[in-house]
Motif scaffolding. Structure first.
Motif, short mmCIF file in Angstrom:
data_model
loop_
_atom_site.label_atom_id
_atom_site.label_comp_id
_atom_site.label_asym_id
_atom_site.label_seq_id
_atom_site.Cartn_x
_atom_site.Cartn_y
_atom_site.Cartn_z
N ASN A 1 43.80 -9.98 26.41
CA ASN A 1 44.12 -10.19 24.99
C ASN A 1 43.42 -9.20 24.07
OD1 ASN A 1 45.83 -12.63 25.24
ND2 ASN A 1 43.94 -13.59 25.98
N TYR A 2 42.98 -8.07 24.57
CA TYR A 2 42.35 -7.04 23.74
C TYR A 2 43.41 -6.13 23.14
CZ TYR A 2 37.41 -7.65 25.19
OH TYR A 2 36.13 -8.11 25.39
N GLN B 1 44.80 -7.88 31.14
CA GLN B 1 45.84 -8.91 31.21
C GLN B 1 46.36 -9.15 29.79
OE1 GLN B 1 46.26 -13.57 32.48
NE2 GLN B 1 45.29 -12.19 33.95
N ALA B 2 47.63 -8.85 29.59
CA ALA B 2 48.21 -8.90 28.25
C ALA B 2 49.55 -9.63 28.29
CB ALA B 2 48.42 -7.49 27.71
N ALA C 1 50.92 -8.49 33.35
CA ALA C 1 51.60 -9.12 32.22
C ALA C 1 51.66 -10.62 32.39
CB ALA C 1 53.02 -8.56 32.11
N PHE C 2 51.13 -11.35 31.39
CA PHE C 2 51.32 -12.80 31.41
C PHE C 2 52.43 -13.19 30.44
CE2 PHE C 2 47.96 -12.69 28.08
CZ PHE C 2 48.42 -13.63 27.16
N LEU D 1 52.80 -11.79 36.07
CA LEU D 1 52.12 -13.04 36.37
C LEU D 1 53.05 -14.21 36.03
CD1 LEU D 1 49.38 -14.25 37.24
CD2 LEU D 1 48.71 -14.17 34.83
N ILE D 2 53.47 -14.93 37.05
CA ILE D 2 54.38 -16.05 36.83
C ILE D 2 53.63 -17.37 36.82
CG2 ILE D 2 56.31 -14.82 37.91
CD1 ILE D 2 55.88 -16.73 40.38
#
Length: 330
Positions: free
Chosen positions: A169-170, A193-194, A220-221, A295-296
């Motif tokens: 989340n940066y 992780q974004a 990717a989330f 990322l599921i």
């Protein structure tokens, strides 16, 4: 009867190098944000974790606050690890995070060294692990100096409690600064992780280039926009959907008729490609090679099977990409 994983699991998955590291991640990773907590049915959670591993999904993504209640997703994963997967620990990438609220008082959240170290010790205990493969700072801290948070991550690697470190989340400039600090400390950033999906393309405005220049990967989330980029909402909001659940980030107000109209057009294109909308949406996130893994989340085994099959068609023609862009801009 003891669990034996599918012996063909590594022939069915694609593995992508994470930045400039020695680590490869599966193109599809499993996140335990929802449906793996103490409030959920344990045997369903267990079945999903096992099915993911059977399909070559070696990366399991957690955080200290996943549940509900907070901490319980790590406890669930620890139970499954102990009963079924302990013998395969070295075939797995297990990640967790700290930064969101976990306990009362001034040390139970954000990015102080106190919080980062204490939280990981708690996470390791819940999962029954000596170390995690990736430890993330879960969200930027507006008050703690970035140097302190990055030094805490560096310390944790040197202590052997994590092999690699990540941030989540940066935004662009803070990510760039984190990469610089970590490089100086000698523990390079492995991964960011974004959130990223067809409806949420902010990382294309500079972050992807910063990560590539810094030698870091990207996972990717919410690549399916919390279910919006599936067939689930084509006929309204189902009672069991995330949009109908209290506490979900996807609200009924987000499922607008304008968005659903776009989803219907995207679903038509996916059908022409021989894919479900979910599969095409995952393939789209992975399309340029700038995202290491998608990322599921899942609530049942069949969703994991469907999503993992996205790797069977990752190629897009220029016409298809243009058509997607036109739909999203309409």
């Amino acid at each position: 009867m003891s669990y034996l994983p599918d012996n063909q699991r590594y022939s069915t998955m694609i593995y992508n190098r994470c930045g400039q590291s020695g680590i490869k991640l599966p193109a599809i990773s499993l996140g335990l944000w929802h449906n793996f907590g103490g409030a959920d049915v344990y045997e369903n959670s267990r079945a999903m974790i096992r099915k993911a591993f059977d399909l070559g999904i070696t990366h399991f993504d957690l955080a200290n606050n996943y549940g509900p209640p907070p901490g319980s997703a790590e406890e669930t994963f620890g139970r499954v690890l102990k009963s079924d997967l302990r013998a395969y620990r070295d075939e797995m990438i297990i990640s967790t995070k700290a930064g969101f609220y976990m306990w009362p008082g001034p040390y139970g959240e954000w990015g102080s060294k106190k919080n980062m170290v204490a939280s990981l010790d708690q996470s390791l205990k819940r999962m029954g692990l000596d170390y995690v493969d990736i430890y993330y700072h879960h969200r930027p801290d507006p008050d703690t100096p970035l140097e302190e948070t990055m030094a805490a991550l560096d310390l944790i690697v040197r202590q052997g409690k994590a092999l690699y470190i990540g941030i989540s989340n940066y935004r662009e400039e803070r990510a760039r600064e984190a990469i610089r600090i970590l490089k100086q400390l000698g523990t390079p950033l492995l991964i960011h992780q974004a959130s990223y999906s067809m409806f949420n393309r902010w990382i294309e405005d500079g972050l992807q280039d910063i990560l590539q220049d810094g030698g870091a990967g990207c996972i990717a989330f919410c690549p399916l926009a919390q279910g919006l980029l599936t067939n689930k909402y084509l006929k309204g909001i189902p009672a069991d959907s995330r949009a109908a659940k209290e506490g979900s980030f996807l609200k009924e107000k987000d499922v607008t008729e304008e968005k659903i109209a776009k989803v219907r057009l995207l679903a038509e294109l996916a059908a022409e490609r021989g894919q479900s909308l979910a599969q095409m949406s995952l393939a789209w996130v992975l399309r340029e090679g700038k995202v290491t893994s998608a990322l599921i989340g899942a609530s049942r085994v069949s969703q994991i099977e469907e999503n993992a099959a996205a790797i069977q068609n990752l190629d897009f023609s220029s016409e298809e990409l243009t058509r997607i862009d036109d739909i999203l801009k309409s």
